[in-house]
Design an enzyme around this catalytic site. Structure first.
Site, PDB file in Angstrom:
ATOM      1  N   VAL A  48       0.864  -1.170   0.000  1.00 28.38           N
ATOM      2  CA  VAL A  48       0.000   0.000   0.000  1.00 28.38           C
ATOM      3  C   VAL A  48       0.908   1.230   0.000  1.00 28.38           C
ATOM      4  O   VAL A  48       1.783   1.358   0.852  1.00 28.38           O
ATOM      5  CB  VAL A  48      -0.884  -0.013   1.272  1.00 28.38           C
ATOM      6  CG1 VAL A  48      -1.625   1.304   1.437  1.00 28.38           C
ATOM      7  CG2 VAL A  48      -1.850  -1.190   1.243  1.00 28.38           C
ATOM      8  N   CYS A  49       0.706   2.135  -0.962  1.00 30.23           N
ATOM      9  CA  CYS A  49       1.557   3.336  -1.051  1.00 30.23           C
ATOM     10  C   CYS A  49       1.367   4.233   0.170  1.00 30.23           C
ATOM     11  O   CYS A  49       0.241   4.626   0.495  1.00 30.23           O
ATOM     12  CB  CYS A  49       1.213   4.130  -2.304  1.00 30.23           C
ATOM     13  SG  CYS A  49       1.965   5.760  -2.313  1.00 30.23           S
ATOM     14  N   VAL A  50       2.465   4.588   0.804  1.00 30.04           N
ATOM     15  CA  VAL A  50       2.387   5.347   2.058  1.00 30.04           C
ATOM     16  C   VAL A  50       1.797   6.739   1.855  1.00 30.04           C
ATOM     17  O   VAL A  50       0.967   7.187   2.661  1.00 30.04           O
ATOM     18  CB  VAL A  50       3.765   5.427   2.760  1.00 30.04           C
ATOM     19  CG1 VAL A  50       4.802   6.137   1.907  1.00 30.04           C
ATOM     20  CG2 VAL A  50       3.645   6.105   4.121  1.00 30.04           C
ATOM     21  N   ALA A  77      -1.827   6.427   1.206  1.00 31.91           N
ATOM     22  CA  ALA A  77      -2.491   5.931   2.412  1.00 31.91           C
ATOM     23  C   ALA A  77      -2.671   7.044   3.447  1.00 31.91           C
ATOM     24  O   ALA A  77      -3.694   7.118   4.123  1.00 31.91           O
ATOM     25  CB  ALA A  77      -1.704   4.776   3.009  1.00 31.91           C
TER      26      ALA A  77
END
Lengths: 130, 102, 135, 102, 135, 130
Positions: free
Chosen positions: A77-79, A82
């Site tokens: 999940v892309c920080v 997110a």
């Protein structure tokens, strides 16, 4: 063959996550390697364990978590995406002063470099979105 | 081998199918998925655009998405091949690159 | 990891109405550190991302258009704009921000990053790409 | 007083502006917001559709969305009025019903 | 709360590609309990929501199309379909599910809920609505 | 005049929440009453306190929470849409066996009837979406 998958939309609202799931499952069953599944934009919303979809419909978050466990998938999940949308793991909660986290099993939060790396390392990258 | 293009939006909702057809290099393939499968129907608004493009591009449509929308295969433009998710995976591996028209 | 691939970022959406333009730019900036062969294509409403004079004060949203001007410093200097998309929107190159870079192989001469290309040329560029990221 | 229609998508991306114009009853108003403001530009693809519709409908465009996109007011089709968020609120209260073309 | 308003639900999106069709239907079902004057309009790709023979087994998604047939039991029986939208998609009424209701004011005779109307007629219906919910 | 607002998309991804916020703020400043702000579809994602947007950009969740506090706004998140997407308050957490909640201050979770009621009770309903 080594494949990677990018998912740009959250569960239910758009078909992207469903189609990506069916594609990934078929690829694994055909013996392909999935290098990484990368969740970007609203796609990060696939990674929350707080969903409770209706009993008579599929549970997309669980389907992904189960597929990851069965095939040892790397689901990132892309920080940055997110943080904008409120997907948090214990580390992110500590860093940003949140009083809880909602990341689902099998998902990990990491940087956009993981997407570029997937592009470099994989034979094919397939993007699913709106 | 050439490029695989996916189109996931209805041609009467968005411009993606037309842009894909304008920019896909001859010899490539187009796979219609999700609401993109409406672009495969005979007699619909953009059917001529698809038919005309078939001289340079191979067209495929995702069967499970057709069925979900109640479109029987006899309504599909002649020459468009129906594939399932396995066929989708094969198309991806047979082409050098995949471009998703989002 | 020593392999160099041709990355193509395809931008087809207008800015601000949706976040895709901004988040695409974030990928491009991170990707620039990976020393790959990078190109950006602006097609359809994507050409609106590069218009001059964007001022987002009134909508309370961050104006990210200045970031495009910084791309040259990150060695991202292959910016392809489809001519047909520009024309269909009544735009010319003068309506867009000038994007420049300094060519280290040519005594740091300042050069244009933007190339206006026909559909046919762009179709060739796409076809030569190894990885296409679509936004 | 009649209906207020809002359109928030670019006419070169989606079909909403055309559908709105086809179905909005004469005497009503259309407010272009968000990416819908691209539909207000002179000389763009669907500019004629808008100009022709102006005999039966009043057109407005949201100024802050124009500015955000770098569109100066002299590029706007003659007869389209620029409003701010206060003007948006006024349009909503002056019309009986608001329909959003999503 | 005793006031009766004319609610119009406008459906312009195809089913399954996005969730709007399904979640619109959920509003209609809940709304039916409020004893308002309810009508549904299907325009553009929204007409695809009503096609016959939908089978979602292959995509693993719930098939919600049978719910449209239940609308009559909830006294939701004014279903307007734009003729121009149907024609542009090469569809006729035969391609759509028949939606019926029993008219309690006419000895429970079974009647059609679906009315195919022209753009002009639909434009009049819209204009007469008090609340328009768009999906 | 009594207005209600419906928001169909989450923060950042689409402009819907931004435009709705500017509209609501302007309406309140002009002296109109906002009967209710109803969050539907992905709009429920405006109601999570787990977001951490970049410092140099607006914080949409906080903007809504602050506007609600200042004007005593009734901000309702649709329960069915929230369950699909993982927006949870303490009650919902208990009911669905979740180990935490993420609802932001000023938001409450309730049923779709609240939207219909807003349509009936308000002079105008304005919908913001994709």
């Amino acid at each position: 063959m080594k494949l990677s998958v990018q998912i740009n939309e959250g569960p239910y609202t758009h078909a992207a996550s469903d189609t990506a799931y069916q594609f990934t499952k078929a690829a694994l069953e055909k013996g392909h390697e999935i290098f990484r599944v990368f969740f970007y934009h609203d796609g990060v919303n696939n990674g929350t364990r707080f969903t409770t979809p209706p009993q008579d419909d599929r549970n997309l978050v669980n389907l992904w978590s189960e597929l990851a466990e069965k095939h040892n998938l790397d689901m990132v999940v892309c920080v940055a995406a997110a943080q904008r949308r409120g997907i948090v793991d214990p580390d992110e909660a500590k860093r940003n002063g949140k009083d809880g986290n909602n990341i689902a099993p099998g998902f990990r939060i990491s940087g956009l470099g993981q997407l570029i790396e997937a592009g470099i390392q994989s034979d094919r990258l397939v993007v699913f979105g709106d | 081998m050439a490029m695989l293009h996916t189109v996931n939006k209805s041609p009467t909702d968005r411009n993606t199918l037309e842009s894909c057809i304008r920019l896909a290099k001859k010899g490539g393939s187009v796979l219609l998925i999700e609401d993109g499968v409406y672009g495969a129907i005979k007699g619909a608004a953009k059917a001529d655009t698809v038919s005309n493009a078939m001289s340079g591009l191979s067209f495929y449509v995702l069967g499970p998405d057709l069925k979900a929308r109640g479109i029987s295969e006899d309504k599909i433009i002649d020459g468009i091949k129906v594939v399932d998710y396995n066929g989708f995976v094969d198309l991806v591996s047979e082409h050098d690159t995949t471009q998703s028209w989002l | 990891m020593s392999e160099t691939k041709k990355f193509l970022y395809v931008n087809r959406k207008a800015p601000y109405g949706t976040i895709y333009a901004l988040e695409s730019l974030e990928v491009v900036l991170i990707g620039a550190a990976f020393e790959q062969d990078v190109a950006l294509a602006f097609i359809d409403d994507g050409v609106y991302q590069l218009t001059q004079g964007q001022d987002t004060t009134g909508i309370g949203v961050k104006n990210f258009s200045p970031t495009y001007k910084a791309l040259g410093d990150f060695d991202v200097n292959k910016i392809y704009i489809e001519k047909e998309s520009l024309e269909a929107r009544g735009l010319t190159l003068d309506d867009l921000m000038p994007l420049k870079y300094e060519d280290e192989d040519d005594d740091w001469a300042e050069k244009d990053s933007i190339h206006v290309v026909s559909s046919e040329e762009l179709s060739e560029i796409m076809d030569q790409s190894d990885v296409v990221l679509s936004f």
